[in-house]
Design an enzyme around this catalytic site. Sequence first.
Site, PDB file in Angstrom:
ATOM      1  N   LYS A 145       0.831  -1.206   0.000  1.00 29.26           N
ATOM      2  CA  LYS A 145       0.000   0.000   0.000  1.00 29.26           C
ATOM      3  C   LYS A 145       0.863   1.253   0.000  1.00 29.26           C
ATOM      4  O   LYS A 145       1.500   1.594   0.989  1.00 29.26           O
ATOM      5  CB  LYS A 145      -0.935   0.044   1.212  1.00 29.26           C
ATOM      6  N   GLY A 194       7.212   4.864   8.102  1.00 32.56           N
ATOM      7  CA  GLY A 194       6.406   6.071   8.281  1.00 32.56           C
ATOM      8  C   GLY A 194       6.598   6.632   9.678  1.00 32.56           C
ATOM      9  O   GLY A 194       7.666   6.454  10.276  1.00 32.56           O
ATOM     10  N   SER A 195       5.571   7.257  10.213  1.00 35.11           N
ATOM     11  CA  SER A 195       5.725   7.926  11.509  1.00 35.11           C
ATOM     12  C   SER A 195       5.694   6.920  12.655  1.00 35.11           C
ATOM     13  O   SER A 195       5.098   5.843  12.544  1.00 35.11           O
ATOM     14  CB  SER A 195       4.612   8.953  11.689  1.00 35.11           C
ATOM     15  N   THR A 196       6.308   7.296  13.758  1.00 35.86           N
ATOM     16  CA  THR A 196       6.333   6.429  14.936  1.00 35.86           C
ATOM     17  C   THR A 196       4.918   6.209  15.472  1.00 35.86           C
ATOM     18  O   THR A 196       4.560   5.100  15.874  1.00 35.86           O
ATOM     19  CB  THR A 196       7.261   7.031  16.009  1.00 35.86           C
ATOM     20  N   GLY A 221       3.297   3.690  13.391  1.00 43.76           N
ATOM     21  CA  GLY A 221       3.975   2.413  13.638  1.00 43.76           C
ATOM     22  C   GLY A 221       3.412   1.717  14.865  1.00 43.76           C
ATOM     23  O   GLY A 221       3.188   0.503  14.867  1.00 43.76           O
ATOM     24  N   GLU A 243      10.041   0.822  10.304  1.00 45.81           N
ATOM     25  CA  GLU A 243      11.075   1.843  10.155  1.00 45.81           C
ATOM     26  C   GLU A 243      10.353   3.158  10.355  1.00 45.81           C
ATOM     27  O   GLU A 243       9.533   3.542   9.521  1.00 45.81           O
ATOM     28  CB  GLU A 243      11.720   1.724   8.770  1.00 45.81           C
ATOM     29  N   CYS A 300      13.923  10.206   6.863  1.00 43.11           N
ATOM     30  CA  CYS A 300      13.766   9.770   8.256  1.00 43.11           C
ATOM     31  C   CYS A 300      15.078   9.903   9.020  1.00 43.11           C
ATOM     32  O   CYS A 300      15.068  10.111  10.224  1.00 43.11           O
ATOM     33  CB  CYS A 300      13.204   8.371   8.327  1.00 43.11           C
ATOM     34  N   GLU A 345      10.202  15.281  15.708  1.00 45.52           N
ATOM     35  CA  GLU A 345      10.571  15.168  14.299  1.00 45.52           C
ATOM     36  C   GLU A 345       9.757  16.193  13.504  1.00 45.52           C
ATOM     37  O   GLU A 345       8.540  16.228  13.578  1.00 45.52           O
ATOM     38  CB  GLU A 345      10.255  13.748  13.790  1.00 45.52           C
TER      39      GLU A 345
HETATM   40  P1  NAD Z   1       2.112   8.065   8.363  1.00 48.24           P
HETATM   41  O1  NAD Z   1       3.008   7.244   9.179  1.00 48.24           O
HETATM   42  O2  NAD Z   1       0.773   8.346   8.928  1.00 48.24           O
HETATM   43  O3  NAD Z   1       1.887   7.350   6.938  1.00 48.24           O
HETATM   44  C1  NAD Z   1       2.754   6.397   6.387  1.00 48.24           C
HETATM   45  C2  NAD Z   1       1.947   5.279   5.748  1.00 48.24           C
HETATM   46  O4  NAD Z   1       1.108   4.662   6.720  1.00 48.24           O
HETATM   47  C3  NAD Z   1       1.014   5.732   4.637  1.00 48.24           C
HETATM   48  O5  NAD Z   1       0.971   4.765   3.616  1.00 48.24           O
HETATM   49  C4  NAD Z   1      -0.323   5.794   5.340  1.00 48.24           C
HETATM   50  O6  NAD Z   1      -1.425   5.648   4.459  1.00 48.24           O
HETATM   51  C5  NAD Z   1      -0.245   4.635   6.293  1.00 48.24           C
HETATM   52  N1  NAD Z   1      -1.118   4.717   7.469  1.00 48.24           N
HETATM   53  C6  NAD Z   1      -1.521   5.829   8.126  1.00 48.24           C
HETATM   54  N2  NAD Z   1      -2.304   5.492   9.171  1.00 48.24           N
HETATM   55  C7  NAD Z   1      -2.381   4.148   9.198  1.00 48.24           C
HETATM   56  C8  NAD Z   1      -3.029   3.211  10.051  1.00 48.24           C
HETATM   57  N3  NAD Z   1      -3.742   3.590  11.101  1.00 48.24           N
HETATM   58  N4  NAD Z   1      -2.898   1.897   9.783  1.00 48.24           N
HETATM   59  C9  NAD Z   1      -2.159   1.486   8.736  1.00 48.24           C
HETATM   60  N5  NAD Z   1      -1.538   2.320   7.892  1.00 48.24           N
HETATM   61  C10 NAD Z   1      -1.640   3.643   8.107  1.00 48.24           C
HETATM   62  O7  NAD Z   1       2.868   9.380   7.996  1.00 48.24           O
HETATM   63  P2  NAD Z   1       2.305  10.783   7.446  1.00 48.24           P
HETATM   64  O8  NAD Z   1       0.997  11.128   8.067  1.00 48.24           O
HETATM   65  O9  NAD Z   1       2.369  10.777   5.989  1.00 48.24           O
HETATM   66  O10 NAD Z   1       3.407  11.772   7.986  1.00 48.24           O
HETATM   67  C11 NAD Z   1       3.383  12.181   9.325  1.00 48.24           C
HETATM   68  C12 NAD Z   1       4.774  12.261   9.886  1.00 48.24           C
HETATM   69  O11 NAD Z   1       5.413  10.983   9.761  1.00 48.24           O
HETATM   70  C13 NAD Z   1       5.729  13.180   9.166  1.00 48.24           C
HETATM   71  O12 NAD Z   1       5.601  14.490   9.552  1.00 48.24           O
HETATM   72  C14 NAD Z   1       7.042  12.603   9.554  1.00 48.24           C
HETATM   73  O13 NAD Z   1       7.426  13.083  10.804  1.00 48.24           O
HETATM   74  C15 NAD Z   1       6.796  11.137   9.639  1.00 48.24           C
HETATM   75  N6  NAD Z   1       7.224  10.387   8.442  1.00 48.24           N
HETATM   76  C16 NAD Z   1       8.310   9.592   8.569  1.00 48.24           C
HETATM   77  C17 NAD Z   1       8.753   8.873   7.484  1.00 48.24           C
HETATM   78  C18 NAD Z   1       9.932   7.991   7.579  1.00 48.24           C
HETATM   79  O14 NAD Z   1      10.478   7.577   6.560  1.00 48.24           O
HETATM   80  N7  NAD Z   1      10.371   7.619   8.765  1.00 48.24           N
HETATM   81  C19 NAD Z   1       8.093   8.963   6.268  1.00 48.24           C
HETATM   82  C20 NAD Z   1       6.966   9.760   6.170  1.00 48.24           C
HETATM   83  C21 NAD Z   1       6.547  10.456   7.285  1.00 48.24           C
END
Ligand code: NAD
Length: 501
Positions: free
Chosen positions: A192, A245-247, A250, A267, A301, A401
């Site tokens: 996804k 993605g975000s902590t 995660g 990650e 990240c 972050e």
């Molecule tokens: P996010 O973690 O919410 O999204 C990342 C992925 O997770 C996307 O594909 C999203 O659709 C999916 N997702 C979101 N909520 C979910 C859930 N409840 N269950 C399963 N999947 C879900 O990140 P974001 O909202 O795009 O960005 C927010 C913050 O995250 C940024 O400001 C940044 O600090 C951080 N971020 C970190 C990384 C990294 O590589 N570590 C990458 C993007 C964003």
Amino acid sequence: TLANLKVDLTAPNGKQFALPTGLFINNKFVKSTSGNKITSINPTDEREICSVEAACAEDIDKAVDAARAAFDHETWKDMSGTERGLLMFRLADLIEQHKEVLATIETWDNGKPFADSMSIDLPDVINTLRYYAGYADKIHGQTIPISNRKFAYTLRRPLGVCAQIIPWNYPLMMAAWKLGPALACGNTVVLKPAEQTPLSVLYFANLLREVGFPSGVVNIVNGYGKEAGQALASHMGVDKIAFTGSTATGKQIMKSASINLKNVTLETGGKSPLLVFSDADIEQAAVWAHIGIMSNMGQICTATSRILVQESVHDAFVEQFRQVIKSMSKIGDPFVPDTSHGPQATKEQYDRILSFVESGKFEGATLATGGEPCPVNGKGYFIEPTVFTNVKASMKIYRDEVFGPFCVIVPFKTEEEAIALANDSMYGLGAAVFSKNLELSHRVASHIEAGTVWINSSQDSDFRVPFGGYKQSGIGRELGEDGLAAYTQTKAVHVNMGTRL
Ligand code: NAD
């Protein structure tokens, strides 16, 4: 219905191509059951690019069923590692042929400089797929002698159906980091992408189909995190979930994954320190610090967002860093060849970063440079490279972050204090150390709580080198040989060669 599930597009750089817009399930592009769509926005001019299908829970069921059927089907199950590797090599070759279109879509949708898409993102995608393609027939276990008549051997088996949820900062790269090891190890996948950048991976899906991966081995479903992501993470038919993605998300995913005790690798976020000791080459340190936090507009990240500088060189470093920002940050349209700094990927991120600028001012830090929007031709989510000084470790801008071209500079007195400051974070993804002293550099590298440490460098990332986080920056490692561990499970077979009771 296939005919109306694609759009003919002309990118800002003149490239013309057809883009599939459906959900990619069983090697076909299909409509979403709910009729939901994602509209993708060009962050440079704020205009709509196109809309694509967005999966709902029912679509996720279909994708997981497809992946399960493919995993159980002999076409994939009985395929040798060598043959799997060949498919992956062919995919890498095809991506190389379509590199310019893929880089174009990446830049159009995400806003990153086209030069970077061409020289960083796409080569990394190709290299990663080839690296893991080479591993596909080198994944094997051990023979373990027990006694004269008994021994055991181990088999490294795939996990099954793997869900992979990726972010918007490196859409194709993150797809390759996840798909490469999963496929090499013989798993099947439901991937996804992030709703902010749904486009390049659809073009990629088309290449996958062309190469001849059996249907259902890779399914790519765009969708919103709360709906499609959540449905995947809590799906009973999924054996493993890998997330970047975000902590905060995660943690949510781990909770959802507990429903059937999925194997989980994460990650997540970072607030990575960059330490400059007084004996360092200050000019070089400033250049690497710029790469460390301003590359990809800070949307990395491992961005080195906390710069810690030994007191005696603090002021000189700040001045040098300001100069480097002035000369190295070429803000502009990402399709203009010498642009190094494009827009932030989304309006949401743009607003979030500007709110951190307000927070820094409010908490009493000094805005040393930047902090303002800088639209290009009156449009776009552009933000100036931003640096705060006079920052305390208790401030939000030191702790959270930001995920933008935004960093803080803090002085330290001793090596001990530097390490304590560096480790004063819930994160532990990356860290950089600048010094000419060999012993000090390696000592500090060993004491810093981070999955990656750079000595006199920053942001080096390589498909051959394991990558991942300490503490709340993640679980498990991607890339390198370590990356295979995330996609295999060991089966031990005990053999009795004649011990009779
Ligand atoms: P996010 O973690 O919410 O999204 C990342 C992925 O997770 C996307 O594909 C999203 O659709 C999916 N997702 C979101 N909520 C979910 C859930 N409840 N269950 C399963 N999947 C879900 O990140 P974001 O909202 O795009 O960005 C927010 C913050 O995250 C940024 O400001 C940044 O600090 C951080 N971020 C970190 C990384 C990294 O590589 N570590 C990458 C993007 C964003």
